[in-house]
Design a protein around this motif. Structure first.
Motif, mmCIF file in Angstrom:
data_model
loop_
_atom_site.group_PDB
_atom_site.id
_atom_site.type_symbol
_atom_site.label_atom_id
_atom_site.label_comp_id
_atom_site.label_asym_id
_atom_site.label_seq_id
_atom_site.Cartn_x
_atom_site.Cartn_y
_atom_site.Cartn_z
ATOM 1 N N ALA A 188 -4.015 -0.999 5.930
ATOM 2 C CA ALA A 188 -3.732 -0.126 4.786
ATOM 3 C C ALA A 188 -3.958 -0.871 3.469
ATOM 4 O O ALA A 188 -4.513 -0.323 2.514
ATOM 5 N N GLN A 189 -3.558 -2.126 3.453
ATOM 6 C CA GLN A 189 -3.696 -2.957 2.250
ATOM 7 C C GLN A 189 -5.175 -3.148 1.868
ATOM 8 O O GLN A 189 -5.521 -3.213 0.694
ATOM 9 N N PRO A 248 0.854 -1.188 0.000
ATOM 10 C CA PRO A 248 0.000 0.000 0.000
ATOM 11 C C PRO A 248 0.890 1.239 0.000
ATOM 12 O O PRO A 248 2.055 1.158 0.383
ATOM 13 N N GLN A 275 -0.302 5.703 3.493
ATOM 14 C CA GLN A 275 -1.485 5.077 4.096
ATOM 15 C C GLN A 275 -1.131 4.219 5.305
ATOM 16 O O GLN A 275 -1.974 3.957 6.154
ATOM 17 N N VAL A 276 0.116 3.761 5.375
ATOM 18 C CA VAL A 276 0.543 2.925 6.504
ATOM 19 C C VAL A 276 0.967 3.793 7.692
ATOM 20 O O VAL A 276 0.763 3.428 8.847
ATOM 21 N N CYS A 309 -7.527 -1.118 2.043
ATOM 22 C CA CYS A 309 -8.061 0.028 1.287
ATOM 23 C C CYS A 309 -7.775 -0.108 -0.206
ATOM 24 O O CYS A 309 -8.427 0.520 -1.024
ATOM 25 N N GLU A 310 -6.772 -0.915 -0.570
ATOM 26 C CA GLU A 310 -6.306 -1.008 -1.951
ATOM 27 C C GLU A 310 -6.794 -2.257 -2.667
ATOM 28 O O GLU A 310 -6.586 -2.397 -3.875
ATOM 29 N N THR A 358 0.259 -9.326 4.557
ATOM 30 C CA THR A 358 0.664 -8.516 5.715
ATOM 31 C C THR A 358 2.158 -8.787 5.988
ATOM 32 O O THR A 358 2.557 -8.899 7.127
ATOM 33 N N PHE A 416 -1.125 4.467 10.860
ATOM 34 C CA PHE A 416 -1.267 3.283 11.716
ATOM 35 C C PHE A 416 0.015 3.066 12.518
ATOM 36 O O PHE A 416 -0.016 2.713 13.694
ATOM 37 N N ALA A 448 -1.211 -3.320 10.895
ATOM 38 C CA ALA A 448 -1.145 -1.983 10.276
ATOM 39 C C ALA A 448 -1.043 -2.111 8.759
ATOM 40 O O ALA A 448 -1.767 -1.447 8.009
ATOM 41 N N VAL A 449 -0.149 -2.983 8.311
ATOM 42 C CA VAL A 449 0.000 -3.201 6.857
ATOM 43 C C VAL A 449 -1.312 -3.732 6.287
ATOM 44 O O VAL A 449 -1.765 -3.306 5.217
#
Ligand SMILES: *Cc1c(COP(=O)(O)O)cnc(C)c1O
Length: 370
Positions: A240-241, A14, A18-19, A243-244, A190, A22, A236-237
């Protein structure tokens, strides 16, 4: 001049921006692991996205399968599985304490054939561990029918099945449990990670407990657990991931369709994964190069490598060829004709969400050379 390399897969990342929010939360809270706030949010968000109710995050898919088997009481006896998978599938059965028994696959899906599963049942059989290989769903009805009639559990290795739907429903809703992998090479990652989809809250909590050394409510220890906790950085990853992921899945579908358009009508060559259907994730782009094809698998693999294009012979060799398994009676290749042939014919072409058209053209051109 050598063209730049094209690898078979390229992990999604991501955007860093975006990360970072978090990560700031982690640095502020100093909660790094042990059921932290990001893990809880990730768990809820993922359950909603995947369309399942109960899910436990774990450190990786392999441990997820071990814990699912252990929670289901499959710590001895036999578990019927496929030789056409990544070796972790069989390792997880052994690590849980049971013995894998290999059955042949269906040539259309490359997944366990329910009739072959039924033929492999003995009085020691406790469960079936099918794999939705390359994200293509198994014949879940056929397998469930065999399991129900024989009193067996089904734990799905769903490492390739992130976001896969079948008849409008998540494929993860089938069987007693399903286990995802979020390893770097998977459709959704992740870095390392995984999840167990459970049928009810009690099972989810039991998996969580096993993943945390078997510790119950912070004091007592009920069972021999292990450390399979997902930490906050992975959560966290993952957040954010998430969202993509729709963009990623859409891009993979376009690439798969483009391969299909160029390679779909070649004599003796079969594109395995369906295109143009909703709910597939295009985990990979496997092709089978049969005896009538203008090029055989080894020749094409070498030709691509010479052009700096790294396809993958996947799954080859079969799990049943590896030393820990090759002496089992069910590993005899004459009992596994479809899996054996598939392992010799399969080649996974590069597939990742930002594979550009020019690179894909280079790959297609090599496949087409007579
Ligand atoms: C990747 C994979 C696993 C293992 O998952 P990890 O998260 O890497 O432990 C298990 N089964 C299959 C089919 C896989 O592809």
């Amino acid at each position: 001049m050598k063209w730049p390399p094209i690898h078979v897969a390229r992990p999604n990342l991501p955007p860093l921006a975006q990360v970072l929010p978090f990560l700031e939360e982690i640095w502020d809270s100093r909660m790094l692991s042990n059921n932290g706030p990001l893990l809880n949010r990730f768990e809820s968000a993922l359950a909603e996205y995947l369309g399942v109710e109960h899910i436990s995050m774990v450190a990786n898919g392999t441990l997820g399968i071990v814990l699912a088997l252990k929670q289901a009481g499959i710590t001895s006896g036999e578990v019927i599985t496929t030789p056409f998978s990544f070796v972790a599938t069989a390792h997880a059965i052994k690590l849980a304490g049971a013995t894998p028994v290999f059955a042949d696959i269906d040539p259309s899906t490359l997944n366990l054939d329910p009739a072959q599963v039924e033929a492999a049942i003995t009085p020691q059989t406790r469960a079936i561990l099918p794999v939705h290989v390359f994200g293509t769903p198994c014949d879940v009805e056929g397998l469930e029918d065999v399991a129900t009639r024989n009193g067996l559990k089904i734990i799905y290795d769903a490492a390739h099945s992130f976001g896969v739907h079948r008849d409008g429903q998540s494929v993860l809703r089938h069987g007693d449990m399903s286990v995802l992998s979020f390893h770097a090479t998977k459709v959704f990652n992740t870095f390392e990670g995984g999840a167990v989809v459970a049928p009810d809250r009690a099972t989810k909590l039991a998996i969580d407990q096993l993943a945390n050394f078997g510790i119950a409510d912070g004091l007592g220890v009920d069972d021999i657990g292990i450390n399979a906790k997902m930490h906050e950085f992975s959560a966290a990853v993952g957040l954010a991931q998430l969202c993509e992921i729709e963009t990623v899945l859409d891009a993979r579908a376009v690439i798969a369709q483009r391969y299909q358009d160029h390679l779909g009508d070649i004599h003796g060559l079969r594109c395995v994964s369906p295109t143009g259907v909703s709910g597939h994730n295009h985990y990979a782009f496997p092709i089978l190069l049969g005896p009538d094809c203008h090029v055989d698998r080894e020749t094409l693999f070498a030709r691509l490598s010479a052009e700096n294009i790294f396809a993958r012979r996947y799954f080859y060799p079969l799990i049943t060829n590896f030393a820990p398994y090759n002496t089992l009676p069910s590993a005899d290749p004459t009992l596994l004709p479809v899996a054996s042939r598939t392992a010799d014919e399969v080649l996974c072409l590069p597939m990742f969400f930002d594979l550009d058209e020019a690179s894909q053209d280079r790959i297609i051109e090599q496949v087409l050379i007579q």
